[in-house]
Design an enzyme around this catalytic site. Structure first.
Site, PDB file in Angstrom:
ATOM      1  N   CYS A 117       0.839  -1.213   0.000  1.00 20.97           N
ATOM      2  CA  CYS A 117       0.000   0.000   0.000  1.00 20.97           C
ATOM      3  C   CYS A 117       0.872   1.260   0.000  1.00 20.97           C
ATOM      4  O   CYS A 117       1.898   1.333   0.679  1.00 20.97           O
ATOM      5  CB  CYS A 117      -0.901  -0.014   1.233  1.00 20.97           C
ATOM      6  N   CYS A 151       0.569   4.655   7.043  1.00 21.73           N
ATOM      7  CA  CYS A 151      -0.056   4.467   8.360  1.00 21.73           C
ATOM      8  C   CYS A 151       0.917   3.729   9.286  1.00 21.73           C
ATOM      9  O   CYS A 151       1.336   2.600   8.981  1.00 21.73           O
ATOM     10  CB  CYS A 151      -1.365   3.708   8.200  1.00 21.73           C
ATOM     11  N   CYS A 167       0.565  -0.050  10.346  1.00 19.25           N
ATOM     12  CA  CYS A 167       0.072  -1.038   9.377  1.00 19.25           C
ATOM     13  C   CYS A 167       1.170  -1.916   8.773  1.00 19.25           C
ATOM     14  O   CYS A 167       2.176  -1.424   8.249  1.00 19.25           O
ATOM     15  CB  CYS A 167      -0.702  -0.333   8.263  1.00 19.25           C
ATOM     16  N   CYS A 218     -16.393  -9.500   5.697  1.00 17.11           N
ATOM     17  CA  CYS A 218     -15.746  -8.203   5.449  1.00 17.11           C
ATOM     18  C   CYS A 218     -14.493  -8.408   4.615  1.00 17.11           C
ATOM     19  O   CYS A 218     -13.619  -9.189   4.997  1.00 17.11           O
ATOM     20  CB  CYS A 218     -15.333  -7.554   6.764  1.00 17.11           C
ATOM     21  N   CYS A 271     -19.428  -6.430   3.721  1.00 22.66           N
ATOM     22  CA  CYS A 271     -18.710  -5.221   4.133  1.00 22.66           C
ATOM     23  C   CYS A 271     -17.406  -5.185   3.360  1.00 22.66           C
ATOM     24  O   CYS A 271     -16.802  -6.241   3.138  1.00 22.66           O
ATOM     25  CB  CYS A 271     -18.432  -5.270   5.634  1.00 22.66           C
ATOM     26  N   CYS A 278     -19.365   1.663   8.981  1.00 24.85           N
ATOM     27  CA  CYS A 278     -18.587   0.988  10.013  1.00 24.85           C
ATOM     28  C   CYS A 278     -17.361   1.856  10.233  1.00 24.85           C
ATOM     29  O   CYS A 278     -16.525   1.994   9.331  1.00 24.85           O
ATOM     30  CB  CYS A 278     -18.199  -0.411   9.531  1.00 24.85           C
ATOM     31  N   ARG A 333     -17.657  -3.117  18.139  1.00 28.51           N
ATOM     32  CA  ARG A 333     -16.937  -4.359  17.834  1.00 28.51           C
ATOM     33  C   ARG A 333     -15.578  -4.414  18.527  1.00 28.51           C
ATOM     34  O   ARG A 333     -14.748  -3.510  18.364  1.00 28.51           O
ATOM     35  CB  ARG A 333     -16.756  -4.536  16.317  1.00 28.51           C
TER      36      ARG A 333
HETATM   37  N1  SAM Z   1      -6.656   0.465   3.346  1.00 25.95           N
HETATM   38  C1  SAM Z   1      -7.914   0.617   3.940  1.00 25.95           C
HETATM   39  C2  SAM Z   1      -7.954   1.706   4.967  1.00 25.95           C
HETATM   40  O1  SAM Z   1      -6.911   2.084   5.480  1.00 25.95           O
HETATM   41  O2  SAM Z   1      -9.046   2.177   5.270  1.00 25.95           O
HETATM   42  C3  SAM Z   1      -8.483  -0.639   4.513  1.00 25.95           C
HETATM   43  C4  SAM Z   1      -7.631  -1.596   5.300  1.00 25.95           C
HETATM   44  S1  SAM Z   1      -6.955  -1.005   6.854  1.00 25.95           S
HETATM   45  C5  SAM Z   1      -5.896  -2.321   7.230  1.00 25.95           C
HETATM   46  C6  SAM Z   1      -8.345  -1.073   7.955  1.00 25.95           C
HETATM   47  C7  SAM Z   1      -8.135  -0.697   9.407  1.00 25.95           C
HETATM   48  O3  SAM Z   1      -7.459  -1.736  10.084  1.00 25.95           O
HETATM   49  C8  SAM Z   1      -7.316   0.520   9.729  1.00 25.95           C
HETATM   50  O4  SAM Z   1      -8.029   1.710   9.583  1.00 25.95           O
HETATM   51  C9  SAM Z   1      -6.972   0.275  11.189  1.00 25.95           C
HETATM   52  O5  SAM Z   1      -7.961   0.830  12.031  1.00 25.95           O
HETATM   53  C10 SAM Z   1      -6.984  -1.234  11.305  1.00 25.95           C
HETATM   54  N2  SAM Z   1      -5.617  -1.747  11.535  1.00 25.95           N
HETATM   55  C11 SAM Z   1      -4.677  -1.938  10.608  1.00 25.95           C
HETATM   56  N3  SAM Z   1      -3.529  -2.401  11.154  1.00 25.95           N
HETATM   57  C12 SAM Z   1      -3.767  -2.497  12.478  1.00 25.95           C
HETATM   58  C13 SAM Z   1      -2.960  -2.889  13.583  1.00 25.95           C
HETATM   59  N4  SAM Z   1      -1.690  -3.250  13.442  1.00 25.95           N
HETATM   60  N5  SAM Z   1      -3.508  -2.885  14.815  1.00 25.95           N
HETATM   61  C14 SAM Z   1      -4.798  -2.502  14.971  1.00 25.95           C
HETATM   62  N6  SAM Z   1      -5.599  -2.109  13.961  1.00 25.95           N
HETATM   63  C15 SAM Z   1      -5.091  -2.093  12.728  1.00 25.95           C
HETATM   64 FE1  SF4 Z   2      -2.786   1.214   3.434  1.00 23.10          FE
HETATM   65 FE2  SF4 Z   2      -2.641   0.003   5.804  1.00 23.10          FE
HETATM   66 FE3  SF4 Z   2      -3.034   2.620   5.694  1.00 23.10          FE
HETATM   67 FE4  SF4 Z   2      -5.013   0.965   4.911  1.00 23.10          FE
HETATM   68  S1  SF4 Z   2      -4.167   1.164   6.959  1.00 23.10           S
HETATM   69  S2  SF4 Z   2      -4.304   2.835   3.849  1.00 23.10           S
HETATM   70  S3  SF4 Z   2      -3.785  -0.710   4.034  1.00 23.10           S
HETATM   71  S4  SF4 Z   2      -1.194   1.529   4.964  1.00 23.10           S
END
Ligand code: SAM
Ligand code: SF4
Ligand code: DTB
Length: 346
Positions: free
Chosen positions: A75, A79, A82, A119, A150, A210, A282
């Site tokens: 990606c 973040c 992530c 989802c 979802c 959500c 959730r």
């Molecule tokens: N890329 C999309 C986005 O960012 O909206 C969808 C996937 S992203 C992985 C969805 C959510 O997963 C993030 O907004 C975050 O809240 C949660 N998430 C991702 N990595 C995480 C982690 N290591 N611990 C807890 N929550 C996490």
């Molecule tokens: Fe990309 Fe992870 Fe951020 Fe979602 S949370 S936009 S998958 S880097």
């Protein structure tokens, strides 16, 4: 708690003895009022949360959603938590969008295990039009199995939410993740405003929202309160509110973050329950780390939905067998799709 905060909270929550929520539109939650809830003695907070929960839901029913990463890794976004950001060196590789048949087979297995919602997550900043049609087909076929659908695909462009709605999408997951004033320390490649914009498009298209966040990223309690205040002030409030505990993924900037006090996580669930009385709250990422006793406290605090299945997106989740055992110990039962008490809410 000062008198002004207490009276504002009472106006929001209503006395347990006098029947609780007003029927009218909920007033915008102020961060100070949310912080005052956080500051309540633990037993008082739990009592209030449980009271609000029982006024709105069957207290022993839990909604079961299963997650699948349909497009993993690579990606563009940064973040900090992530595993799927191309900017972090993690063990997660970059994969292509999954084939529809494989997704449908996984969804069928999730249904057989008892999930009612499926989802699908994609590691995108947002979907390209050519990819969106592939996801729309997944939604169509998963929906045809009789599951709620979802997706979480990142930021949407005008018209994309409608396309997903037409395919039969029930929910779109898009988290605010943290307080507006902490967001820039977690993510720099998009903004809070961008997130709110996508949430607006999802609502406009008639898809249920959500939207939640992550706790334990080094934010202060005041920041947690500002996240909850933002979520609770969305109009209408999100139908689903995932509260994730940070999963510390090796290779991400947050890998070495200090552990969050689990009771602070329980408080966050309770505060979400009180401020968003008709939403499904959730208990999301981090359940494995929380253990059974803390999860039980979270259910008592008003959590009534979980991710169910051995995997989240890229990290582990309690095994289905372990969850079934926990449900048996606590006398919890899966919530049937038809079993909703609040028309128009999930
Ligand atoms: N890329 C999309 C986005 O960012 O909206 C969808 C996937 S992203 C992985 C969805 C959510 O997963 C993030 O907004 C975050 O809240 C949660 N998430 C991702 N990595 C995480 C982690 N290591 N611990 C807890 N929550 C996490
Ligand atoms: Fe990309 Fe992870 Fe951020 Fe979602 S949370 S936009 S998958 S880097
Ligand atoms: C949400 O709030 N939590 C889920 C779902 N929405 C997409 C994702 C949790 C991801 C946890 C880390 C991982 O497995 O990669």
């Amino acid at each position: 708690m000062n008198d002004m905060s207490r009276s504002r909270i009472d106006a929001h929550v209503g006395g347990l003895e006098t029947g609780g929520q007003d029927a009218g539109p909920s007033p915008r939650w102020q961060p100070a009022d949310v912080e005052a809830l956080y500051a309540l003695p633990f037993n008082d907070l739990m009592y209030r949360a449980q009271g609000v929960h029982r006024q709105n839901f069957d207290a022993n029913a839990v909604q079961l959603s299963t997650l699948l990463s349909v497009k993993t890794g690579g990606c563009s976004e940064d973040c900090g938590y992530c595993s799927q950001s191309a900017r972090h060196e993690t063990e997660v590789g970059r994969e292509r969008l999954m084939e529809v048949e494989e997704v449908v087979a996984t969804a069928r297995a999730a249904k057989e295990n008892g999930a009612t919602r499926f989802c699908m997550g994609a590691a995108w900043r947002g979907p390209k039009d050519k990819d969106l049609e592939g996801v729309a087909e997944m939604v169509r076929q998963v929906k045809a199995l009789g599951l709620e659908t979802c997706v979480t695909l990142g930021m949407l462009k005008p018209g994309q939410a409608e396309q997903l709605k037409d395919a039969g999408l029930d929910f779109y997951n898009h988290n605010l993740d943290t307080a507006p004033d902490f967001y820039g320390q977690v993510i720099t490649t998009h903004t809070y405003e961008d997130r709110l914009d996508t949430l607006g498009q999802v609502r406009q298209a008639g898809i249920a929202v959500c939207c939640g966040g992550i706790i334990g990223m080094g934010e202060t309690r005041a920041m947690r309160a500002r996240l909850i205040a933002e979520l609770a002030s969305l109009e209408p409030q999100p139908e689903s509110v995932p509260i994730n505990m940070l999963v510390k993924v090796p290779g991400t900037p947050m890998a070495l973050e200090a552990d969050l006090d689990p009771l602070e996580f329980v408080r966050t669930i309770a505060v979400a329950r009180i401020t968003m009385p008709a939403s499904h709250v959730r208990l999301s990422a981090g359940r494995r780390e929380l253990g059974e006793a803390v999860q039980a406290l979270c259910f008592l605090a008003g959590a009534n939905s979980i991710f169910y299945g051995d995997k989240l997106l890229t990290t582990g989740n309690p095994d289905v067998e372990a969850d079934q055992l926990l449900f048996a110990k606590l006398g919890l039962k899966p919530e049937p799709v038809q079993g909703r008490r609040c028309a128009g809410h999930d």
